[in-house]
Write a protein that holds these residues in place. Structure first.
Motif, short mmCIF file in Angstrom:
data_model
loop_
_atom_site.label_atom_id
_atom_site.label_comp_id
_atom_site.label_asym_id
_atom_site.label_seq_id
_atom_site.Cartn_x
_atom_site.Cartn_y
_atom_site.Cartn_z
N ALA A 52 0.81 -1.42 -0.28
CA ALA A 52 0.08 0.19 0.22
C ALA A 52 1.11 1.61 0.15
O ALA A 52 0.43 2.05 -0.28
N ASP A 53 2.10 0.87 0.86
CA ASP A 53 2.72 2.50 0.93
C ASP A 53 4.16 2.77 -0.08
O ASP A 53 4.68 3.46 0.38
N PRO B 96 -3.54 12.36 -3.88
CA PRO B 96 -2.99 12.58 -2.71
C PRO B 96 -4.40 12.37 -2.21
O PRO B 96 -5.07 12.06 -0.83
N ARG B 97 -5.78 11.83 -3.09
CA ARG B 97 -7.11 11.42 -2.10
C ARG B 97 -7.00 9.54 -1.95
O ARG B 97 -7.27 9.07 -1.00
N MET B 98 -5.87 9.22 -2.78
CA MET B 98 -5.70 7.96 -2.68
C MET B 98 -5.16 7.48 -3.84
O MET B 98 -3.88 7.93 -4.01
N ARG B 99 -4.43 5.23 -3.30
CA ARG B 99 -3.86 4.73 -4.07
C ARG B 99 -3.89 4.69 -5.51
O ARG B 99 -4.94 4.00 -5.69
N VAL B 100 -3.50 5.54 -6.34
CA VAL B 100 -4.54 5.28 -7.71
C VAL B 100 -2.67 5.28 -8.87
O VAL B 100 -2.07 6.05 -8.65
N VAL B 101 -2.54 4.02 -9.88
CA VAL B 101 -1.63 3.66 -10.41
C VAL B 101 -2.50 4.05 -11.68
O VAL B 101 -3.34 4.15 -12.30
N SER B 102 -1.73 5.15 -12.66
CA SER B 102 -2.34 5.53 -14.22
C SER B 102 -1.17 4.45 -14.97
O SER B 102 0.00 4.70 -15.19
N VAL B 103 -1.92 4.20 -15.70
CA VAL B 103 -1.04 3.70 -17.35
C VAL B 103 -1.35 4.47 -18.91
O VAL B 103 -2.24 4.67 -18.91
N ALA B 104 0.13 5.09 -18.69
CA ALA B 104 -0.26 6.63 -19.49
C ALA B 104 0.27 5.53 -20.83
O ALA B 104 0.95 5.03 -20.82
#
Lengths: 249, 249
Positions: A52-53, B96-104
């Motif tokens: 998570a971190d 800042p809101r949550m854990r987001v993984v972005s696939v660009a």
DNA sequence: CCAAAAGTGTTTTAATTACACCCATGC
DNA sequence: GCATGGGTGTAATTAAAACACTTTTGG
């Protein structure tokens, strides 16, 4: 569409590793045997959940250390393996249990002692990539070949192709060598990764003439018989100009 | 470590798009204005959540169509934009809101009519990439420059670098051109993407001499004044051999 | 006629290839 | 000595860079 942070489908995110090395003149990858369903007993690429971190590259470095004892390469040091992101695989059906997105990483390492997966040697091995990518038939041990679990054959294939093309225009081939190495050892790396024979004389001139690729380490060695060879270290250059050319056909 | 499918940290997975085009001799990217917090009012790359039943490339193609009306390139057709995966960004603090993984993803498109984001033109624009990557100072309109939201400056920078290097050894520069184009138009694409001036005579010889790069489309046109130029279409080749060379310095 | 862009030819320079040949060691 | 791999020299081929020059339109 703007973000809607309160309603999003939940995903699991993993890192999978394509760890490549050159052993006995062959390009080999690290494979681990799956202990549980699905694909129980089949070979797969090492990997695991991102915590998570944890950043993606941290997760990849952690998995690499767990599987091989290698530290990811710190530019300030001269030990450890090269580690870079490869690509991300997210087909909704790639894991039958749930929605898993895997961020694959590519690691290049010098020839290592036998691998360990949880201390159990029978559950981890270096295998030639052609063997791991074979879809059917029989392996060298006479056992029938089973394809890699999940979409790992695709991931491995993409990783091998990345390595093959990247040693053309970068100095990454040195990541397959120990700290000090000879021109001949470097040439055998290129030959194993590309699967071709290279002219030793032109190769020598080319790599020693490319600025920043190699720096003399001082000593000489006789590892292969024949005349002793100069020892080199990887130079500071990361991009080779002119590039190494992979022979056609 | 083996999978533990019952206990994994939940992630949101998004796709972000680097959509590049060449307008008025400049490499431009599509930017959308954020309507909500965080980074409200700032420019960002278009993107959105991956749906539960959707592959990553499908999600990217859907977002591209929503933002530009472009279909992703179907090799069987000759319309639409080139679309490929770029890299994945997963720093735990990037949203800042949550854990987001972005696939660009990276898209290359010919010069298009003005963009639309939900039908509102003021919330989407093509902007030169140097302007979007500027970290401070003042833009051409005299307004103070605000950096792109999230880590989008890094993503855009990586996408631009990918495009710059990929047109060297592939025929992708044609993705910036309309179906039929002249050698001069293709040259101006290279000049805009690389930010250099190329010799028109050597360029002409090189691209017309590279097998599979261009096929004559039959007609001629006078779009720039001067002698009419032959029209070409992209040939079947994807890898250029020999490659186009980006001038040094 | 002149400006502008398209397109061809030629010369110089650099890099790759394909070799012949010599060097330094172990056996 | 002789096999083995290390390393240098050189000529032929190929591609890139620089630039003179001709072609075909619009105004």
């Amino acid at each position: 569409m703007p973000y809607d942070p309160s309603a999003f489908p939940p995903f699991a995110v993993t890192v999978d590793l394509v760890v490549l090395t050159v052993r006995r003149h062959a390009l080999c990858a690290l494979a681990v045997r799956r202990g549980e369903s699905p694909f129980q007993g089949r070979w797969a690429l090492p990997g695991g959940f991102v915590r998570a971190d944890e950043d993606l590259s941290q997760a990849a470095a952690r998995e690499l250390a767990e599987e091989t004892g290698l530290r990811a390469h710190d530019p300030a040091q001269d030990n450890g393996a090269h580690l870079e992101q490869l690509a991300t695989y997210g087909d909704p059906k790639r894991d039958p249990r749930m929605r898993v997105v895997s961020v694959a990483h590519l690691a290049l390492a010098p020839d290592l002692p036998a691998p360990r997966a949880g201390g159990d040697a029978s559950n981890a091995r270096w295998a030639p990539v052609e063997e791991l990518l074979q879809q059917n038939g029989y392996g060298r041990d006479g056992e029938p070949v089973a394809p890699l679990a999940f979409d790992h054959a695709q991931i491995l294939s993409d990783g091998v192709e990345r390595a093959r093309s990247k040693i053309e225009y970068s100095s990454l081939a040195t990541a397959f060598c120990p700290t000090e190495f000879t021109v001949g050892e470097l040439r055998r790396v290129y030959e194993a990764v590309w699967g071709v024979a290279l002219d030793p004389r032109n190769f020598h001139r080319k790599v020693t003439g490319t600025p920043g690729f190699l720096v003399p380490a001082g000593g000489t060695t006789t590892r292969q018989g024949g005349r002793p060879a100069q020892l080199f270290r990887a130079g500071g250059a990361t991009l080779l100009n002119p590039p190494m050319l992979r022979p056609e056909v």
